[in-house]
Design a protein around this motif. Structure first.
Motif, PDB file in Angstrom:
ATOM      1  N   VAL A 142       0.832  -1.200   0.000  1.00  0.00           N
ATOM      2  CA  VAL A 142       0.000   0.000   0.000  1.00  0.00           C
ATOM      3  C   VAL A 142       0.873   1.258   0.000  1.00  0.00           C
ATOM      4  O   VAL A 142       0.510   2.294  -0.596  1.00  0.00           O
ATOM      5  CB  VAL A 142      -0.943  -0.021   1.221  1.00  0.00           C
ATOM      6  N   ASN A 143       2.034   1.171   0.626  1.00  0.00           N
ATOM      7  CA  ASN A 143       2.944   2.315   0.635  1.00  0.00           C
ATOM      8  C   ASN A 143       3.410   2.665  -0.772  1.00  0.00           C
ATOM      9  O   ASN A 143       3.659   3.837  -1.077  1.00  0.00           O
ATOM     10  CB  ASN A 143       4.135   1.971   1.536  1.00  0.00           C
ATOM     11  N   ILE A 144       3.529   1.646  -1.647  1.00  0.00           N
ATOM     12  CA  ILE A 144       3.886   1.933  -3.037  1.00  0.00           C
ATOM     13  C   ILE A 144       2.813   2.800  -3.687  1.00  0.00           C
ATOM     14  O   ILE A 144       3.117   3.770  -4.416  1.00  0.00           O
ATOM     15  CB  ILE A 144       4.076   0.616  -3.819  1.00  0.00           C
ATOM     16  N   ALA A 145       1.552   2.471  -3.427  1.00  0.00           N
ATOM     17  CA  ALA A 145       0.456   3.297  -3.968  1.00  0.00           C
ATOM     18  C   ALA A 145       0.511   4.711  -3.407  1.00  0.00           C
ATOM     19  O   ALA A 145       0.252   5.695  -4.123  1.00  0.00           O
ATOM     20  CB  ALA A 145      -0.888   2.640  -3.650  1.00  0.00           C
ATOM     21  N   GLY A 146       0.840   4.842  -2.124  1.00  0.00           N
ATOM     22  CA  GLY A 146       0.953   6.172  -1.544  1.00  0.00           C
ATOM     23  C   GLY A 146       2.085   6.979  -2.164  1.00  0.00           C
ATOM     24  O   GLY A 146       1.928   8.176  -2.456  1.00  0.00           O
ATOM     25  N   CYS A 147       3.231   6.329  -2.396  1.00  0.00           N
ATOM     26  CA  CYS A 147       4.341   7.036  -3.034  1.00  0.00           C
ATOM     27  C   CYS A 147       4.020   7.380  -4.495  1.00  0.00           C
ATOM     28  O   CYS A 147       4.471   8.404  -5.023  1.00  0.00           O
ATOM     29  CB  CYS A 147       5.600   6.174  -2.969  1.00  0.00           C
ATOM     30  N   LEU A 148       3.225   6.533  -5.155  1.00  0.00           N
ATOM     31  CA  LEU A 148       2.802   6.852  -6.516  1.00  0.00           C
ATOM     32  C   LEU A 148       1.906   8.089  -6.515  1.00  0.00           C
ATOM     33  O   LEU A 148       2.051   8.977  -7.383  1.00  0.00           O
ATOM     34  CB  LEU A 148       2.061   5.662  -7.113  1.00  0.00           C
ATOM     35  N   GLY A 149       0.979   8.162  -5.566  1.00  0.00           N
ATOM     36  CA  GLY A 149       0.154   9.369  -5.462  1.00  0.00           C
ATOM     37  C   GLY A 149       0.984  10.594  -5.146  1.00  0.00           C
ATOM     38  O   GLY A 149       0.725  11.696  -5.672  1.00  0.00           O
ATOM     39  N   PHE A 150       1.986  10.439  -4.307  1.00  0.00           N
ATOM     40  CA  PHE A 150       2.875  11.560  -4.001  1.00  0.00           C
ATOM     41  C   PHE A 150       3.651  11.989  -5.239  1.00  0.00           C
ATOM     42  O   PHE A 150       3.888  13.196  -5.467  1.00  0.00           O
ATOM     43  CB  PHE A 150       3.823  11.154  -2.867  1.00  0.00           C
ATOM     44  N   PHE A 151       4.049  11.011  -6.067  1.00  0.00           N
ATOM     45  CA  PHE A 151       4.787  11.325  -7.286  1.00  0.00           C
ATOM     46  C   PHE A 151       3.904  12.053  -8.308  1.00  0.00           C
ATOM     47  O   PHE A 151       4.361  12.946  -9.034  1.00  0.00           O
ATOM     48  CB  PHE A 151       5.338  10.030  -7.883  1.00  0.00           C
ATOM     49  N   LEU A 152       2.611  11.706  -8.367  1.00  0.00           N
ATOM     50  CA  LEU A 152       1.728  12.312  -9.364  1.00  0.00           C
ATOM     51  C   LEU A 152       1.356  13.750  -9.022  1.00  0.00           C
ATOM     52  O   LEU A 152       1.122  14.570  -9.933  1.00  0.00           O
ATOM     53  CB  LEU A 152       0.455  11.461  -9.506  1.00  0.00           C
ATOM     54  N   ILE A 162      12.128   9.560  -6.894  1.00  0.00           N
ATOM     55  CA  ILE A 162      13.095   8.752  -6.133  1.00  0.00           C
ATOM     56  C   ILE A 162      12.393   8.025  -4.981  1.00  0.00           C
ATOM     57  O   ILE A 162      12.663   6.840  -4.722  1.00  0.00           O
ATOM     58  CB  ILE A 162      14.231   9.652  -5.611  1.00  0.00           C
ATOM     59  N   SER A 163      11.490   8.705  -4.312  1.00  0.00           N
ATOM     60  CA  SER A 163      10.742   8.061  -3.219  1.00  0.00           C
ATOM     61  C   SER A 163       9.894   6.908  -3.732  1.00  0.00           C
ATOM     62  O   SER A 163       9.804   5.851  -3.087  1.00  0.00           O
ATOM     63  CB  SER A 163       9.859   9.102  -2.522  1.00  0.00           C
ATOM     64  N   PHE A 164       9.291   7.096  -4.906  1.00  0.00           N
ATOM     65  CA  PHE A 164       8.480   6.022  -5.473  1.00  0.00           C
ATOM     66  C   PHE A 164       9.345   4.807  -5.827  1.00  0.00           C
ATOM     67  O   PHE A 164       8.967   3.651  -5.556  1.00  0.00           O
ATOM     68  CB  PHE A 164       7.747   6.538  -6.709  1.00  0.00           C
ATOM     69  N   ALA A 165      10.520   5.027  -6.411  1.00  0.00           N
ATOM     70  CA  ALA A 165      11.417   3.926  -6.755  1.00  0.00           C
ATOM     71  C   ALA A 165      11.915   3.209  -5.495  1.00  0.00           C
ATOM     72  O   ALA A 165      11.978   1.972  -5.448  1.00  0.00           O
ATOM     73  CB  ALA A 165      12.599   4.449  -7.574  1.00  0.00           C
ATOM     74  N   ILE A 166      12.223   3.975  -4.463  1.00  0.00           N
ATOM     75  CA  ILE A 166      12.708   3.368  -3.222  1.00  0.00           C
ATOM     76  C   ILE A 166      11.595   2.571  -2.533  1.00  0.00           C
ATOM     77  O   ILE A 166      11.853   1.548  -1.891  1.00  0.00           O
ATOM     78  CB  ILE A 166      13.284   4.450  -2.293  1.00  0.00           C
ATOM     79  N   GLY A 218       7.599   9.576   7.497  1.00  0.00           N
ATOM     80  CA  GLY A 218       7.511  10.101   6.133  1.00  0.00           C
ATOM     81  C   GLY A 218       8.700  10.971   5.789  1.00  0.00           C
ATOM     82  O   GLY A 218       8.537  12.115   5.330  1.00  0.00           O
ATOM     83  N   ILE A 219       9.904  10.443   5.995  1.00  0.00           N
ATOM     84  CA  ILE A 219      11.125  11.205   5.723  1.00  0.00           C
ATOM     85  C   ILE A 219      11.330  11.306   4.211  1.00  0.00           C
ATOM     86  O   ILE A 219      11.043  10.376   3.447  1.00  0.00           O
ATOM     87  CB  ILE A 219      12.340  10.519   6.394  1.00  0.00           C
ATOM     88  N   VAL A 220      11.847  12.444   3.789  1.00  0.00           N
ATOM     89  CA  VAL A 220      12.076  12.695   2.368  1.00  0.00           C
ATOM     90  C   VAL A 220      13.178  11.756   1.857  1.00  0.00           C
ATOM     91  O   VAL A 220      14.169  11.497   2.555  1.00  0.00           O
ATOM     92  CB  VAL A 220      12.475  14.167   2.146  1.00  0.00           C
ATOM     93  N   TYR A 221      13.002  11.229   0.657  1.00  0.00           N
ATOM     94  CA  TYR A 221      13.917  10.299  -0.001  1.00  0.00           C
ATOM     95  C   TYR A 221      14.047   8.964   0.750  1.00  0.00           C
ATOM     96  O   TYR A 221      14.986   8.211   0.484  1.00  0.00           O
ATOM     97  CB  TYR A 221      15.317  10.911  -0.164  1.00  0.00           C
ATOM     98  N   TYR A 222      13.161   8.697   1.627  1.00  0.00           N
ATOM     99  CA  TYR A 222      13.238   7.450   2.388  1.00  0.00           C
ATOM    100  C   TYR A 222      12.414   6.332   1.751  1.00  0.00           C
ATOM    101  O   TYR A 222      12.707   5.167   1.944  1.00  0.00           O
ATOM    102  CB  TYR A 222      12.773   7.699   3.826  1.00  0.00           C
ATOM    103  N   GLY A 223      11.393   6.679   0.995  1.00  0.00           N
ATOM    104  CA  GLY A 223      10.611   5.677   0.297  1.00  0.00           C
ATOM    105  C   GLY A 223       9.320   5.297   0.988  1.00  0.00           C
ATOM    106  O   GLY A 223       8.673   4.318   0.577  1.00  0.00           O
TER     107      GLY A 223
END
Length: 319
Positions: A142-152, A162-166, A218-223
């Motif tokens: 589910v965190n991958i989906a959250g990072c995808l929303g953050f990326f969009l 970078i967060s989405f890839a991590i 929710g640290i930046v660049y942490y994923g």
């Protein structure tokens, strides 16, 4: 007057007088072979009757003892099948976990049977850890989906990408590593009572609880997305996305709390068992000593050291 006395006499009753006149079959002990009325047939009948009584009584006692032995055997068999783990590992046992389809080129790597290998007193704890691992893997997905929303919707696309890839790396690495590094040691610890596996579980599980608490920030660049991403999304008037980030952060926190409770429960069971740090160190030394690669390396190093010492001694004698 005599009639009154007969009326008060209980032995004057005709039924009583008839009973007193019945001849009772004498027991074998009452026979006198020297008496005039001795009958050998009567003695034979009495002896046969007495022997039958003895045999019947002995048979009843034997059956009673057999019932007790059968009941004890059934209890022992039940305890062996249900209360004790199956320590004997079959050579032809087929690995069944993870359950992959037959067409998959990757085959199962472990054998897992909680009902068959774990004692009944510890099965609930092991099942709870397995459920915890499954939920943990789901939250990472589910965190991958959250990072995808953050990326969009993020302004800084590079940071969000970078967060989405991590986040994908987190899922692909942490899901199998968590199973191998702390669930399997716990499984093996309760299966065989290994102190070394208990020690490995405590160290890695404690580290994972700290990591889960960091994930929720929710640290930046942490994923991972967490509280910081949620607050920033609310500030940017993206209420739905912010609520989704907050839910993920809450899930990470709940996992950390539940993992701490499970760790405490296992610690209580560990203190009640025979496991100890000294036994863990002894098992580690035994495993190292029995490892074939270590023995080969040690033997090679010893041979090299002996050869070098011999060459030095030979060269010194020539000088």
């Amino acid at each position: 007057m005599f009639r009154d006395q007969d009326a008060g006499n209980p032995f004057s009753d005709p039924s009583v007088q008839n009973v007193s006149t019945i001849q009772i079959q004498p027991h074998v002990d009452s026979f006198n072979p020297f008496s005039d009325d001795f009958n050998p047939k009567e003695l034979q009948v009495a002896v046969i009757a007495t022997n039958q009584d003895v045999v019947r009584q002995a048979t009843e006692d034997l059956n009673r003892q057999l019932d007790v032995l059968n009941s004890a055997a059934e209890n022992i068999e039940y305890r062996d099948q249900n209360l004790q783990p199956q320590h004997v590992i079959q050579a032809d046992r087929i690995k069944n976990y993870p359950p992959l389809p037959p067409c998959c080129p990757i085959k199962p790597c472990f054998y897992q049977d909680i009902a068959g290998e774990i004692p009944v007193d510890f099965r609930l704890v092991v099942r709870l850890h397995y459920i915890f691992w499954a939920v943990y893997s789901f939250v990472l997905f589910v965190n991958i989906a959250g990072c995808l929303g953050f990326f969009l919707f993020a302004k800084d696309q590079l940071m969000a990408g970078i967060s989405f890839a991590i986040s994908i790396v987190h899922f692909l690495v942490r899901m199998p590593c968590s199973y191998v590094c702390w669930f399997r040691p716990l499984y093996n610890a309760f299966r065989s009572g290994s102190s070394l596996n208990f020690f490995a579980y405590f160290v890695i599980s404690g580290f994972q609880i700290v990591v889960l608490a960091i994930d929720s920030i929710g640290i930046v660049y942490y994923g991972t997305v967490g509280w910081m991403h949620g607050f920033n999304a609310f500030a940017a008037k993206r209420t739905g996305l912010g609520a989704f980030f907050i839910v993920i952060a809450i899930l990470f926190d709940l996992l950390a709390i539940f993992g701490f409770l499970l760790l405490t429960k296992v610690n209580l069971l560990y203190r009640r068992s025979d496991a100890s740090f000294e036994r863990a160190r002894s098992e580690l030394n035994q495993n190292i000593a029995s490892n074939q690669y270590v023995r080969q390396t040690t033997s090679a190093a010893a041979r090299d050291a002996t050869r070098i010492a011999t060459e030095q001694a030979f060269n010194g004698s020539q000088c």
